[in-house]
Design an enzyme around this catalytic site. Structure first.
Site, PDB file in Angstrom:
ATOM      1  N   HIS A  56       0.767  -1.121   0.117  1.00 17.30           N
ATOM      2  CA  HIS A  56       0.067   0.109  -0.047  1.00 17.30           C
ATOM      3  C   HIS A  56       0.903   1.224  -0.002  1.00 17.30           C
ATOM      4  CE1 HIS A  56       0.747  -0.585   4.281  1.00 17.30           C
ATOM      5  NE2 HIS A  56       0.122   0.559   4.609  1.00 17.30           N
ATOM      6  N   HIS A  58       1.326   3.963   2.001  1.00 17.44           N
ATOM      7  CA  HIS A  58       1.976   4.600   3.208  1.00 17.44           C
ATOM      8  C   HIS A  58       3.370   4.604   3.154  1.00 17.44           C
ATOM      9  CE1 HIS A  58      -2.101   3.817   5.776  1.00 17.44           C
ATOM     10  NE2 HIS A  58      -2.254   4.897   5.319  1.00 17.44           N
ATOM     11  N   ASP A  60       5.769   4.266   5.175  1.00 19.49           N
ATOM     12  CA  ASP A  60       6.582   3.247   5.914  1.00 19.49           C
ATOM     13  C   ASP A  60       6.327   1.844   5.107  1.00 19.49           C
ATOM     14  OD1 ASP A  60       3.845   2.927   6.921  1.00 19.49           O
ATOM     15  OD2 ASP A  60       4.461   1.847   8.510  1.00 19.49           O
ATOM     16  N   HIS A  61       5.819   1.945   3.996  1.00 17.30           N
ATOM     17  CA  HIS A  61       5.714   0.754   3.242  1.00 17.30           C
ATOM     18  C   HIS A  61       6.429   1.050   1.859  1.00 17.30           C
ATOM     19  CE1 HIS A  61       3.435  -1.637   5.939  1.00 17.30           C
ATOM     20  NE2 HIS A  61       3.041  -0.492   6.562  1.00 17.30           N
ATOM     21  N   HIS A 113      -7.555  -0.852   5.298  1.00 15.53           N
ATOM     22  CA  HIS A 113      -6.458   0.227   5.885  1.00 15.53           C
ATOM     23  C   HIS A 113      -6.390   1.338   4.905  1.00 15.53           C
ATOM     24  CE1 HIS A 113      -3.059   1.101   8.125  1.00 15.53           C
ATOM     25  NE2 HIS A 113      -2.260   0.841   6.988  1.00 15.53           N
ATOM     26  N   ASP A 132      -0.340  -4.329   6.102  1.00 16.42           N
ATOM     27  CA  ASP A 132      -1.089  -3.843   7.138  1.00 16.42           C
ATOM     28  C   ASP A 132      -2.506  -4.206   7.297  1.00 16.42           C
ATOM     29  OD1 ASP A 132       1.441  -2.488   7.983  1.00 16.42           O
ATOM     30  OD2 ASP A 132       0.481  -0.446   7.725  1.00 16.42           O
ATOM     31  N   HIS A 170       4.220  -5.216  10.972  1.00 11.86           N
ATOM     32  CA  HIS A 170       4.630  -4.465  12.226  1.00 11.86           C
ATOM     33  C   HIS A 170       4.743  -5.390  13.193  1.00 11.86           C
ATOM     34  CE1 HIS A 170       4.126  -0.118  10.950  1.00 11.86           C
ATOM     35  NE2 HIS A 170       3.413  -0.843   9.851  1.00 11.86           N
TER      36      HIS A 170
HETATM   37 FE    FE Z   1       2.439   0.397   8.390  1.00  7.45          FE
HETATM   38 ZN    ZN Z   2      -0.170   1.285   6.782  1.00  4.57          ZN
END
Ligand code: FE
Ligand code: ZN
Length: 253
Positions: A56, A58, A60-61, A113, A132, A170
């Site tokens: 996705h 985000h 942090d991805h 998400h 996530d 995570h």
């Molecule tokens: Fe994440």
């Molecule tokens: Zn995420």
């Protein structure tokens, strides 16, 4: 067909994953939480990166895509929403397949998400990278989608074979376990929570998990059974799920 997965912690609580198709040596990284950490792990292993698979958009991805592509020349594959942050070489949707040497990943649509979130499933090795969407004893927050969409996505993952190894993005498991114990008293959960707290005390990861373990103990997958505990008795399954999700959002523990 054998896929070797190398997992390592990065950022605050993310996991980085490198997956190597042993037949050909072709290597992918699943999401790019931390470019420097991923490039250093590749270096340590002596692996050359061919593919970036995003779940996705985000940061942090997908935040490390550009730096990793510049350093390795890897092809970037992901859902269209990633282009909100960074370019893609190939856009994929649920039902598509992505080849890494002899390993074939099926793309599973898992929105909720984020709207365009996807998972990657290697059926031959029974390995899933779920970003996530599904966590050990948890699930992603509903930032963009509805409870109904997320419930449908989680049911797609729950339908994978029981023995499927599930790589979540995570390490949220200890906090997820405290919440799970507040809404569920299943004996299997008590046993698992004790194991999780002990592992975290020792600094060990609780990822990967399996579909069987999540079906037996994850309060989000067990939402229909827990409906009475979260004020959703007699409601459709996705509403029970939504009530569990809302309870977790408000949980202080
Ligand atoms: Fe994440
Ligand atoms: Zn995420």
């Amino acid at each position: 067909m054998t896929l070797t997965v190398h997992q390592f912690p990065c950022l605050q609580d993310n996991y980085g994953f490198l997956a190597r198709d042993e037949a050909t040596g072709k290597t992918a990284c699943i999401d790019t939480p931390d470019a420097a950490a991923i490039l250093s792990e590749l270096d340590k292993l002596g692996w050359k990166l061919d593919l970036i698979l995003n779940t996705h958009w985000h940061p942090d991805h997908a935040g490390g895509n550009a730096e990793i592509k510049a350093a390795t020349g890897a092809t970037v594959v992901g859902p269209g929403e990633v282009t909100r942050l960074t370019p893609l070489d190939r856009e994929v949707v649920g039902g598509d397949t992505v080849q890494l040497g002899e390993t074939r990943f099926e793309v599973i649509e898992t929105g909720g998400h984020t709207l365009g979130h996807i998972a990657y499933f290697d059926a031959a090795d029974k390995i899933a990278f779920v970003g996530d969407t599904l966590f050990a004893l948890g699930c992603g927050r509903l930032f963009e989608g509805t409870a109904e969409q997320m419930w449908t996505s989680l049911q797609r993952l729950a339908a994978l074979p029981d023995q499927t190894t599930v790589y979540c993005a995570h390490e949220y498991t200890a906090s997820n376990a405290r919440f799970a114990l507040s809404v569920d008293d299943a004996p299997a959960l008590q046993t698992r929570a004790a194991d999780i707290f002990a592992k975290r005390e020792r600094g060990e990861p609780t990822v990967p998990t399996t579909i069987a373990l999540e079906k037996a103990t994850n309060p989000f997958l067990r939402a229909p059974v827990l409906a009475g505990r979260v004020g959703a008795e007699g409601k459709p399954d996705y509403e029970a799920f939504g009530a569990v999700r809302a309870a977790k959002d408000g949980f202080k523990g």
